[in-house]
Design a protein around this motif. Sequence first.
Motif, PDB file in Angstrom:
ATOM      1  N   ASP A   1     -58.411  -7.048  38.334  1.00 49.49           N
ATOM      2  CA  ASP A   1     -58.218  -7.032  36.892  1.00 49.49           C
ATOM      3  C   ASP A   1     -56.741  -7.056  36.525  1.00 49.49           C
ATOM      4  O   ASP A   1     -56.333  -7.740  35.577  1.00 49.49           O
ATOM      5  N   LEU A   2     -55.919  -6.326  37.268  1.00 52.57           N
ATOM      6  CA  LEU A   2     -54.488  -6.330  36.996  1.00 52.57           C
ATOM      7  C   LEU A   2     -53.893  -7.725  37.205  1.00 52.57           C
ATOM      8  O   LEU A   2     -53.067  -8.188  36.415  1.00 52.57           O
TER       9      LEU A   2
ATOM     10  N   GLU B   1     -61.133   0.127  43.687  1.00 52.69           N
ATOM     11  CA  GLU B   1     -59.720  -0.235  43.817  1.00 52.69           C
ATOM     12  C   GLU B   1     -59.546  -1.751  43.872  1.00 52.69           C
ATOM     13  O   GLU B   1     -58.612  -2.309  43.289  1.00 52.69           O
TER      14      GLU B   1
ATOM     15  N   GLU C   1     -52.293   0.033  31.951  1.00 52.92           N
ATOM     16  CA  GLU C   1     -51.319  -0.168  33.025  1.00 52.92           C
ATOM     17  C   GLU C   1     -50.701  -1.560  32.943  1.00 52.92           C
ATOM     18  O   GLU C   1     -49.513  -1.746  33.239  1.00 52.92           O
TER      19      GLU C   1
ATOM     20  N   ARG D   1     -60.021  -3.088  40.396  1.00 52.49           N
ATOM     21  CA  ARG D   1     -58.836  -2.754  39.592  1.00 52.49           C
ATOM     22  C   ARG D   1     -57.697  -3.725  39.896  1.00 52.49           C
ATOM     23  O   ARG D   1     -57.038  -4.237  38.979  1.00 52.49           O
ATOM     24  N   ASP D   2     -57.451  -3.983  41.184  1.00 55.22           N
ATOM     25  CA  ASP D   2     -56.382  -4.909  41.559  1.00 55.22           C
ATOM     26  C   ASP D   2     -56.668  -6.313  41.025  1.00 55.22           C
ATOM     27  O   ASP D   2     -55.763  -7.010  40.554  1.00 55.22           O
TER      28      ASP D   2
ATOM     29  N   THR E   1     -56.745   0.412  33.274  1.00 53.98           N
ATOM     30  CA  THR E   1     -56.207  -0.837  33.810  1.00 53.98           C
ATOM     31  C   THR E   1     -55.533  -1.652  32.714  1.00 53.98           C
ATOM     32  O   THR E   1     -54.438  -2.202  32.915  1.00 53.98           O
TER      33      THR E   1
END
Length: 316
Positions: free
Chosen positions: A298-299, A292, A55, A295-296, A52
């Motif tokens: 954190d992004l 998921e 990315e 992750r979203d 992450t």
Amino acid sequence: MTLETTAVIGAGTMGHALALVHALGGCRVRLHDSNPEVLAAAPDLIRAALATLEEAGSLSGAEGRAALDRISLSDTLAEAVAGADLVVEAVVEKPEVKRAVFARIDAHAPPTAILASNTSYLDVFPLIPVARQARAAVAHWYTPPYIVDLVDLAPGPQTAPEVIEDLRALYTGFGKMPVVFDRLVPGYIANRLQAALNLESLRMIDEGWVSAQDIDRSIQHGLVHRLAVLGHMKKMDYTGLEMVRNGIAGRRYQPPGNNGETPVLDRLIAAGRSGVRAGAGFYDYGDTPAEELFRDRDLQLLRLKAHLQNLKGESK
């Protein structure tokens, strides 16, 4: 004192993430958990966090691999703390568990090691052996600590001043934002503010005044921008302190009392809606895997953090 070798005791939600924080900071890290399944799952969680960060452009693949190489798993606590400069305690918030862990750390860690507890509210110092008190402190982090920079540093009654200074220097060197207390303040600053926000939000829902969505819209579109740019105390300066004083003097707002009861949460939890990992809480998350969703989150946090750093002219 140079803090190059770190032992992290507890590999759960915070523990594996703190292992990553210290590895990204350049420390050699040994990670241990008394539950073999939790310890075995930690590397995949760390890799996912690194993916992450990569990315989002926060680090390169090479930097992530180097950090991962600095982390090793220890089957025993004795192995983890042997020769450690810093021992980070990140086990469950139960006094009897922490007391037992500190006793084992005392039996195996070097006498010069700093013991840093990630406790949120407990006064851990009575749980730490007397001989370790001078080298013990609180270093409390917020999840996910590889993104959120705040770390609360608090001494115990016998903590040597250089211990707090060594931790402050270490985490400042990591690019983190230490807030140093001169004594242990239960809940520190951020958790105390969050506790007040929780009580008021739950009171308004329980009384039927607003929905969870209304509260989030009010925070996201009314508070967040100003708080992110100014903080709260400076925001009061911009509002004008006389206006703030007049608002308080009017006594039109009375904070809710805390009787330890949470009817709103009780109803949700009883219905199996305990949060993201259950697929629902105040919101429904459908069949989207929790990993998921995290992750979203954190992004989005990383993108916001980068934007704020750019806005303020700060380096990453």
